[in-house]
Write a protein that holds these residues in place. Structure first.
Motif, short mmCIF file in Angstrom:
data_model
loop_
_atom_site.label_atom_id
_atom_site.label_comp_id
_atom_site.label_asym_id
_atom_site.label_seq_id
_atom_site.Cartn_x
_atom_site.Cartn_y
_atom_site.Cartn_z
N ALA A 68 52.14 100.83 -16.68
CA ALA A 68 53.46 100.33 -17.07
C ALA A 68 53.55 100.15 -18.58
O ALA A 68 54.59 100.44 -19.19
N THR A 69 52.47 99.69 -19.19
CA THR A 69 52.46 99.54 -20.65
C THR A 69 52.59 100.88 -21.33
O THR A 69 53.34 101.03 -22.32
N GLU A 70 51.90 101.88 -20.81
CA GLU A 70 51.97 103.22 -21.40
C GLU A 70 53.36 103.82 -21.23
O GLU A 70 53.88 104.47 -22.15
N VAL A 71 53.98 103.59 -20.08
CA VAL A 71 55.35 104.08 -19.87
C VAL A 71 56.30 103.43 -20.88
O VAL A 71 57.15 104.10 -21.48
N LEU A 72 56.16 102.12 -21.07
CA LEU A 72 57.03 101.42 -22.02
C LEU A 72 56.82 101.94 -23.44
O LEU A 72 57.79 102.13 -24.19
N LEU A 73 55.59 102.19 -23.82
CA LEU A 73 55.30 102.71 -25.16
C LEU A 73 55.90 104.10 -25.35
O LEU A 73 56.41 104.42 -26.43
N GLN A 74 55.85 104.92 -24.32
CA GLN A 74 56.44 106.26 -24.42
C GLN A 74 57.97 106.18 -24.49
O GLN A 74 58.60 106.94 -25.23
N ARG A 75 58.55 105.27 -23.74
CA ARG A 75 59.99 105.07 -23.84
C ARG A 75 60.38 104.58 -25.24
O ARG A 75 61.40 104.97 -25.80
#
Length: 390
Positions: A68-75
């Motif tokens: 989830a953290t990686e998804v947020l960083l990519q967003r």
């Protein structure tokens, strides 16, 4: 790469060209922790061996937090890149202006105590001028649905030669990483999907097979993967369960001869399980009054007329006739046609169209169609209020 949006109306699942690298290489490029990376590789080998009950097909709480953290960083990275380039900013402004005029939707990851309109004005100001990446705080990261619509707008408007430029390649790489993370979620929740879809109501099993339900449920996981964050206060498995069931319900009921609202089906099921016959009968009555028969145009909804009071049925037909008359006489031709298409009236009876279809027919944005519909309905309301009270 083609610059046209696919014909499938799945706007919240961003598309890119086929990846030139393998799934293993894509996962390695993300730089995940060694434990999660190893779990991904092991899970892939398990699925390739058709061992769907493999012990690697699960997500721990730490795995969920890391993904989830990686998804947020990519967003966030996507939001930064959009703010830096004129073409990208224009796509974002178009989406924020047109799509969010009539709907109360979040634009940023964190809205705090701001109203929807205040957030929209802030977003318009933010993307109206070039912005350095460092000035975009994490709280101003796009919500996923905004991101998906902006990306769809970009690839629709981008000239083929532009897709080879570095700035476009950077943005596309972010989408590819997001899709890789989505695939990891889907890979490691195969067991969850099968467990949930095996427990669906018999109402849905009449429309789809168990294997179809599993495939459809996977789309629910995909939608959840782009949106989930631990700050929601729940585990990913809990959050994804809602999307899995929702997807199965919508797809299984959508293709039926008789369209039944999923909410009413669930209400009947809950009442039956609790033994609440009064609530169950009330839900069934609501179902009979709201069910739409997909048949020939010459016989619209007459199959259920015997369940209604004859006087009420005649009154409904008269009201329907007055409504059509008002649409044709009060509204301009374009507005009248939009209302008829949207609600399946007149020559479009039984064939209601979405805003996406109508906007394509007229060659305008959905925001423009929303505005025309809103003004038309207001005008109709005033006319009918006056005429029915005379």
């Amino acid at each position: 790469m083609t610059c046209k949006i696919p014909s499938l109306n799945i706007i919240d699942l961003p598309t890119t060209s086929s990846a030139a690298t393998s799934f293993t290489q894509q996962v390695q490029a993300l730089g995940l922790s060694a434990g999660l990376e190893a779990k991904c590789f092991a899970a892939e080998s398990v699925l390739n061996a058709d061992d769907i009950a493999g012990r690697h097909l699960y997500l721990s709480k730490n795995d969920e937090g890391e993904l989830a953290t990686e998804v947020l960083l990519q967003r966030h990275r996507f939001t930064q890149l959009v703010a830096q380039h004129c073409l990208f900013r224009q796509a974002a402004l178009t989406i924020i202006q047109n799509i969010y005029l009539s709907k109360d939707r979040k634009i940023f990851f964190s809205r705090a105590d701001r109203t929807s309109e205040a957030e929209r004005q802030e977003a318009l100001q933010l993307f109206s001028q070039p912005t350095m990446s460092a000035s975009i705080p994490l709280a101003k990261t796009f919500q996923h649905l905004v991101l998906a619509r902006v990306w769809a707008r970009i690839i629709y408007k981008a000239d083929p030669s532009f897709t080879h430029r570095p700035e476009f390649r950077q943005l596309q790489a972010v989408i590819e990483r997001l899709n890789t993370l989505r695939n990891i979620y889907m890979l490691l929740t195969t067991g969850l999907v099968r467990k949930i879809t095996s427990q669906i109501s018999n109402t849905y099993k009449h429309s789809i097979t168990a294997e179809d339900a599993h495939q459809i449920g996977s789309f629910g996981v995909a939608r959840a993967a782009y949106r989930y964050h631990p700050s929601m206060g729940s585990r990913f498995s809990t959050y994804a369960s809602f999307w899995i069931l929702r997807e199965v319900q919508l797809q299984s009921l959508n293709g039926r001869l008789i369209r039944v609202p999923a909410t009413i089906i669930e209400e009947i099921s809950r009442s039956a399980r609790k033994g609440d016959t009064v609530a169950e009968n009330a839900a069934v009555t609501t179902l009979m009054n709201s069910t739409v028969i997909l048949g020939e145009k010459e016989e619209p909804q007459h199959e259920y007329s015997y369940r209604q009071d004859p006087a009420k049925h005649v009154e409904q037909l008269e009201m329907h006739s007055k409504l059509l008359e008002a649409v044709d006489s009060v509204l301009p031709a374009k507005s009248a046609d939009i209302v008829k298409r949207k609600y399946g009236l007149g020559e479009y009876e039984g064939r209601a169209q979405s805003m996406v279809e109508i906007s394509r027919i007229y060659g305008v944005t959905r925001g423009s169609v929303y505005q025309l519909e809103k003004k038309a309905l207001l005008k109709l309301h005033k006319h009918l209020h006056v005429s029915l009270n005379l």
